[in-house]
Structures are given as structure tokens and as C-alpha cells.
Design an enzyme around this catalytic site. Structure first.
Site, PDB file in Angstrom:
ATOM      1  CE1 TYR A   1      30.753  44.183  42.267  1.00 49.42           C
ATOM      2  CE2 TYR A   1      28.370  44.357  42.432  1.00 49.42           C
ATOM      3  CZ  TYR A   1      29.494  43.730  41.922  1.00 49.42           C
ATOM      4  OH  TYR A   1      29.354  42.672  41.064  1.00 49.42           O
TER       5      TYR A   1
ATOM      6  CB  SER B   1      26.577  43.761  39.017  1.00 53.19           C
ATOM      7  OG  SER B   1      25.819  43.275  40.115  1.00 53.19           O
TER       8      SER B   1
HETATM    9  P1  NAD Z   1      35.373  35.605  41.890  1.00 55.36           P
HETATM   10  O1  NAD Z   1      35.957  36.407  42.995  1.00 55.36           O
HETATM   11  O2  NAD Z   1      34.927  34.214  42.196  1.00 55.36           O
HETATM   12  O3  NAD Z   1      36.385  35.584  40.661  1.00 55.36           O
HETATM   13  C1  NAD Z   1      36.969  36.794  40.232  1.00 55.36           C
HETATM   14  C2  NAD Z   1      38.352  36.529  39.672  1.00 55.36           C
HETATM   15  O4  NAD Z   1      38.879  37.808  39.271  1.00 55.36           O
HETATM   16  C3  NAD Z   1      39.318  35.953  40.702  1.00 55.36           C
HETATM   17  O5  NAD Z   1      40.017  34.861  40.133  1.00 55.36           O
HETATM   18  C4  NAD Z   1      40.254  37.129  41.017  1.00 55.36           C
HETATM   19  O6  NAD Z   1      41.577  36.718  41.349  1.00 55.36           O
HETATM   20  C5  NAD Z   1      40.212  37.894  39.721  1.00 55.36           C
HETATM   21  N1  NAD Z   1      40.566  39.303  39.894  1.00 55.36           N
HETATM   22  C6  NAD Z   1      40.085  40.178  40.814  1.00 55.36           C
HETATM   23  N2  NAD Z   1      40.669  41.378  40.678  1.00 55.36           N
HETATM   24  C7  NAD Z   1      41.535  41.261  39.637  1.00 55.36           C
HETATM   25  C8  NAD Z   1      42.443  42.156  39.013  1.00 55.36           C
HETATM   26  N3  NAD Z   1      42.583  43.421  39.442  1.00 55.36           N
HETATM   27  N4  NAD Z   1      43.187  41.708  37.980  1.00 55.36           N
HETATM   28  C9  NAD Z   1      43.053  40.425  37.544  1.00 55.36           C
HETATM   29  N5  NAD Z   1      42.216  39.535  38.104  1.00 55.36           N
HETATM   30  C10 NAD Z   1      41.478  39.951  39.139  1.00 55.36           C
HETATM   31  O7  NAD Z   1      34.150  36.473  41.306  1.00 55.36           O
HETATM   32  P2  NAD Z   1      32.897  36.065  40.374  1.00 55.36           P
HETATM   33  O8  NAD Z   1      31.705  35.893  41.248  1.00 55.36           O
HETATM   34  O9  NAD Z   1      33.296  35.000  39.428  1.00 55.36           O
HETATM   35  O10 NAD Z   1      32.695  37.460  39.624  1.00 55.36           O
HETATM   36  C11 NAD Z   1      33.162  37.704  38.310  1.00 55.36           C
HETATM   37  C12 NAD Z   1      32.555  39.014  37.829  1.00 55.36           C
HETATM   38  O11 NAD Z   1      31.123  38.911  37.867  1.00 55.36           O
HETATM   39  C13 NAD Z   1      32.915  40.216  38.700  1.00 55.36           C
HETATM   40  O12 NAD Z   1      33.108  41.355  37.881  1.00 55.36           O
HETATM   41  C14 NAD Z   1      31.688  40.392  39.567  1.00 55.36           C
HETATM   42  O13 NAD Z   1      31.529  41.725  40.011  1.00 55.36           O
HETATM   43  C15 NAD Z   1      30.596  40.008  38.594  1.00 55.36           C
HETATM   44  N6  NAD Z   1      29.347  39.610  39.238  1.00 55.36           N
HETATM   45  C16 NAD Z   1      29.274  38.482  40.003  1.00 55.36           C
HETATM   46  C17 NAD Z   1      28.057  38.136  40.585  1.00 55.36           C
HETATM   47  C18 NAD Z   1      27.895  36.897  41.424  1.00 55.36           C
HETATM   48  O14 NAD Z   1      26.790  36.684  41.956  1.00 55.36           O
HETATM   49  N7  NAD Z   1      28.900  36.060  41.574  1.00 55.36           N
HETATM   50  C19 NAD Z   1      26.931  38.930  40.389  1.00 55.36           C
HETATM   51  C20 NAD Z   1      27.047  40.074  39.610  1.00 55.36           C
HETATM   52  C21 NAD Z   1      28.270  40.397  39.033  1.00 55.36           C
END
Ligand code: NAD
Length: 246
Positions: free
Chosen positions: A154, A141
Site C-alpha cells: 500500500y 496517504s
Molecule cells: P473506502 O473503502 O471507504 O472507499 C473507497 C471507495 O472506492 C469505495 O466506494 C470503493 O468501492 C471504491 N473503489 C475501490 N476500488 C475501486 C476501483 N478499482 N474502481 C472504482 N472504485 C473503487 O475508502 P476511504 O477510506 O474513503 O479511502 C479513499 C482514499 O483515501 C483511498 O485512496 C485510500 O487509500 C485513501 N486514504 C484513506 C485513509 C483513511 O484513513 N481512510 C488514509 C489515507 C489514505
């Protein structure tokens, strides 16, 4: 940048960034095993890939639970074959001022965001070691690059993911396995929409005046997963629209 003949695992592939990664990898020819806590989400992603002519299976389970990880690995190997590409994407977030963070909340964050990648990588890297070829891409992130208020658990978990990336990159550098991380900036996903943030207002503050799209992250991952990225390891490929410059 064909990924034909490779088996890829994408954790958290049931929606958001993980779904886009699974879709892009499958579009380049990888057979994708979509792991997610949500069986519906995982199945939706896999069904869309199959409808587009690709190969994908959906597996429901907790990517931070050792028994569930072992079971998902076994099914992936028996249905698709040994795993060559791993994308540790599953993650959760929370907005809590530091003194309000309970031990339970801290432990949950570290368990899912950091212990999960440890368990999944430990399970699957054996396939890569055997093949003498592998690609591991961890989704970190931008908040671990810049710091962020009310997200210390986080940010600490994602900082750990960056450290894990560097350590494994060196440990496996002479084994044909690369390990890199992609820190997304502000990406418009269900995770962000569910939080307290005004997505359009934050997007307007970005250099590109827009939030990132899940596909913006997926194309970076596809590059790092490719044959052509074989001399790239331990690196950071930021997908943040210019929000943070290394
Ligand atoms: P999201 O919540 O839309 O999707 C995450 C998916 O992961 C969901 O389908 C959820 O069910 C699944 N999940 C969560 N915990 C789990 C577990 N223990 N086992 C299996 N599946 C699990 O999130 P996103 O925004 O698509 O984020 C994806 C990744 O990107 C994450 O690691 C998040 O920290 C990182 N991230 C996102 C952003 C952003 O702006 N969206 C920014 C920086 C980092």
C-alpha cells in the site's frame, strides 16, 4: 471558491472520503460524475447531491480497467461535458506483513492504487489540455510520508502516486493544469472500520484526539480544485490533524 460551470470526476465516490469530496465539490457548483465499483454506492452519492439541488451522475465500473475508464469518460462527456477537475480517490488497502504479501496481493494494490490514476488521468487530461485549464488532485496517504508496518504494498503504491503527481505537475505546468496530492492521515471511513484497527484507540493517539472526518479531506481537495489555487502545483496538502509535519 465557486466551481460553477466545471465538470468534476471523483473516482471511488461511492462512500467514505470520495463521497465527501463529490458532495463538497457539488456544493460549490461543480457537476460531478461519481465513479465507483459499487453502482449502489455511486448512485446513493449522486442521488444525495441531486436531492440537495446539485448536479451529479453515477457510473459503475473499475477505475483501474482501461475499457471501463474509457466508457465512463464517454458517458461523463456526453451527459455533463468535458472534464475540468479530476480527483483520483479510489483505492484499497490491506494489512499484511512483508513476507506474507503474495505477488497477487502486490499486483492488486499497484493496479488499483497506482495504475488506476494513470489510466483515468491519461483518459481525462485530454479534455483539460484542450481547454487549457485543469485540476488534478490525487489522494495519496500519510503512510507514504511516514512509512507503516504491514502495508509495504500500500505504501509503495501511494509513494508512486506522489511521484506521479510531481512528474505530471511539471509536465503540465505551462498548460493551465495543476496536479497536487492530498495525503489523508487517519480518517474515519468504512475502509478503516472494516480493517483490524481499533478506531477509537488510534484516534486517542492523534494530536487532536480524534480521527479525521471525510469532509476534512474534501475541503482541502476543493481548495486545490479552485481557480484560486492556480499557482499551486506539485504540492502536498496534508490533512492529518497534525499527525505528521512536513
Ligand atoms: P473506502 O473503502 O471507504 O472507499 C473507497 C471507495 O472506492 C469505495 O466506494 C470503493 O468501492 C471504491 N473503489 C475501490 N476500488 C475501486 C476501483 N478499482 N474502481 C472504482 N472504485 C473503487 O475508502 P476511504 O477510506 O474513503 O479511502 C479513499 C482514499 O483515501 C483511498 O485512496 C485510500 O487509500 C485513501 N486514504 C484513506 C485513509 C483513511 O484513513 N481512510 C488514509 C489515507 C489514505
Amino acid at each position: 471558491m465557486s466551481l460553477g460551470g466545471k465538470v468534476a470526476v471523483v473516482t471511488g465516490g461511492g462512500r467514505g472520503i470520495g463521497r465527501a469530496i463529490a458532495t463538497v465539490l457539488a456544493g460549490r457548483g461543480a457537476a460531478v460524475s461519481v465513479w465507483d465499483l459499487s453502482s449502489e454506492g455511486a448512485e446513493e452519492t449522486a442521488a444525495a447531491i441531486r436531492a440537495a439541488g446539485g448536479t451529479a451522475i453515477a457510473l459503475a465500473g473499475d477505475a483501474a480497467d482501461a475499457a471501463a475508464v474509457a466508457a465512463a469518460a464517454t458517458r461523463t462527456r456526453s451527459e455533463l461535458g468535458p472534464v475540468a477537475i479530476l480527483v483520483n480517490n479510489a483505492g484499497v488497502t490491506a494489512y499484511e506483513p512483508f513476507t506474507s504479501i503474495t505477488e497477487e496481493s502486490w499486483d492488486r494494490m499497484i493496479r488499483i492504487n497506482l495504475k488506476g490514476p494513470f489510466l483515468v488521468t491519461k483518459e481525462l487530461v485530454t479534455d483539460m489540455l484542450e481547454a487549457g485549464w485543469g485540476r488534478i488532485v490525487n489522494i495519496s496517504s500519510s503512510s507514504a510520508q511516514t512509512g507503516a508496518p504491514a502495508m509495504s504494498h500500500y505504501v509503495a503504491s501511494k509513494g508512486g502516486v506522489i511521484g506521479l503527481t510531481k512528474a505530471l505537475a511539471i509536465e503540465y505546468a505551462d498548460k493551465g493544469i495543476t496536479v497536487n496530492h492530498v495525503p489523508p492521515g487517519f480518517i474515519d471511513t468504512p475502509l478503516v472500520r472494516e480493517g483490524p484497527v481499533d478506531v477509537d484507540a488510534v484516534a486517542a493517539t492523534m494530536p487532536m484526539k480524534r480521527a479525521g472526518r471525510p469532509e476534512d479531506v474534501a475541503y482541502a481537495v476543493a481548495y486545490l480544485a479552485s481557480e484560486g489555487a492556480g499557482y499551486v502545483t506539485g504540492q502536498t496538502l496534508s490533512t492529518n490533524g497534525g499527525r505528521y509535519l512536513l
